[in-house]
Design an enzyme around this catalytic site. Structure first.
Site, PDB file in Angstrom:
ATOM      1  N   CYS A  71       0.827  -1.217   0.000  1.00  0.00           N
ATOM      2  CA  CYS A  71       0.000   0.000   0.000  1.00  0.00           C
ATOM      3  C   CYS A  71       0.860   1.264   0.000  1.00  0.00           C
ATOM      4  CB  CYS A  71      -0.928  -0.015   1.217  1.00  0.00           C
ATOM      5  SG  CYS A  71      -1.933   1.472   1.349  1.00  0.00           S
TER       6      CYS A  71
ATOM      7  N   CYS B   2      -0.384   4.099   2.234  1.00  0.00           N
ATOM      8  CA  CYS B   2      -0.122   3.895   3.666  1.00  0.00           C
ATOM      9  C   CYS B   2       1.355   4.111   3.998  1.00  0.00           C
ATOM     10  CB  CYS B   2      -0.458   2.468   4.101  1.00  0.00           C
ATOM     11  SG  CYS B   2      -1.922   1.771   3.373  1.00  0.00           S
ATOM     12  N   ASP B   3       2.241   3.601   3.168  1.00  0.00           N
ATOM     13  CA  ASP B   3       3.639   3.490   3.579  1.00  0.00           C
ATOM     14  C   ASP B   3       4.631   4.362   2.803  1.00  0.00           C
ATOM     15  OD1 ASP B   3       2.836   1.602   5.469  1.00  0.00           O
ATOM     16  OD2 ASP B   3       3.029  -0.048   4.053  1.00  0.00           O
TER      17      ASP B   3
END
Ligand code: NAP
Length: 315
Positions: free
Chosen positions: A132, A135-136
């Site tokens: 992701c 997200c990261d």
């Protein structure tokens, strides 16, 4: 018989449970093989509103579970093998347990990111391997990143990651990309992206501090080499967790449950869907939680006999 059963304990299912429990609807939540969902496989979550310093994914999910429990949600751990949605009450078949009957059902079983299934991959999720970028990506500022895949997701993630990374290399197993022309063009026009087509990933290489490289095989020469990298984003697609439905509910070509736009209503009255199992576009914890709230409200109205939706509308 249950009034309501929620399948899945990611942000969508737990938010639905919190709302239903507070409305005295006695939700019964079935917790599957990955309690807490995809967020339990990430570390810091910095984009869920309300946590200015961020929060660890597992802690966020644990908090949501406690919040649902506080208002009387009942949880059951188990593996759903099938459902019978042909008439109400609906039946849920569980492995090694009696069938559960319910007046209404909320499907929030999520989607699972596909993995490459190569050595070193699973054990380094959260240590440089991610599925992701939203997200990261932020954790890879000024670093070298590899994105694996040749579809729209890979193009989108590669492009997005150039906001943070010093260099993004796309590794794809074929010579041609699968992505739409517009997405390909955007990625190809991005000077920070380099391309290693016709290379198949064979192993994630890591040290004490996490990922250091990706071993690949050149499909033309058969030779193997290691591309040095700080992070590997696997963007080879997602699979919605809908196989247990056995075709009893309308899904799109990719297997995602179809809902009436702007609602969580499926083609079966009394069955609602929320979170990633019905969303392959946004796939965020906050959007999943929002749709979980919608499912609870839609379900509550349904149980109270109110018209939630004109069921004749085709899905
Ligand atoms: P996808 O279109 O199925 O592409 C998956 C890619 O991963 C393919 O290039 C495939 O290679 C590769 N792949 C699959 N398994 C692999 C493996 N084991 N090892 C190495 N490579 C592997 O999936 P997606 O990109 O997630 O897109 C899914 C759907 O969402 C599509 O309909 C897409 O258009 C849509 N989407 C749209 C947008 C947008 O418009 N903004 C963004 C994201 C996704 P091959 O090409 O060799 O099969």
């Amino acid at each position: 018989m249950k009034k309501n059963v929620v399948l899945g304990t990611g942000p969508a299912g737990l938010t639905a449970a919190i709302y239903l429990a507070r409305a005295n609807m006695n939700p019964f939540v079935i917790e599957g093989p990955e309690p807490g969902g995809q967020l339990t496989t990430t570390t810091d979550v910095e984009n869920f509103p309300g946590f200015p310093d961020g929060i660890m994914g597992p802690e966020l999910m644990d908090n949501m579970r406690k919040q649902a429990e506080r208002f009387g949600t009942e949880f059951k751990r188990g593996w759903v093998t099938g459902v019978d949605l042909s008439k109400r009450p609906f039946k849920i078949k569980m492995e090694g347990m009696e069938d559960i009957e319910t007046e209404s059902l909320i499907i929030s079983t999520g989607a699972s990111a596909k993995l490459l299934q190569i050595p070193g991959e699973k054990e380094n999720i959260g240590r440089g391997v991610s599925t992701c970028a939203t997200c990261d990506g932020f954790f890879f500022r000024g670093k070298k990143i590899i994105v694996v895949g040749g579809g729209d997701s890979a193009m989108e993630e590669a492009h997005f990651l150039t906001k943070f990374a010093a260099e993004v290399r796309v590794v794809h197993r074929r010579n041609e990309l699968r992505a739409s022309k517009i997405m390909q063009d955007r990625a190809q026009n991005n000077p920070k992206i380099t391309w290693s087509l016709n290379h198949t990933p064979v192993e994630v290489v890591a040290g004490d501090k996490g990922v250091t490289g990706l071993k690949v095989r050149n499909n033309q020469t058969g030779q193997e080499e290691i591309f040095e990298t700080d992070g590997i984003f696997v963007a080879i697609g997602h699979t919605p967790n809908t196989s247990f439905l056995n075709g009893q509910i309308n899904t799109d070509d990719l297997g995602y449950v179809k809902v009436t736009p702007g609602s969580t209503v499926t083609n079966i009255p009394g069955v609602f869907a929320c979170g990633d199992v019905q969303d392959h576009k946004y796939r965020q914890a906050i959007t999943a939680a929002g749709s979980g709230c919608m499912a609870a409200l839609d379900c509550e109205r349904f149980l109270e006999g109110e018209a939630v939706h004109d069921w004749s509308e085709s899905l």
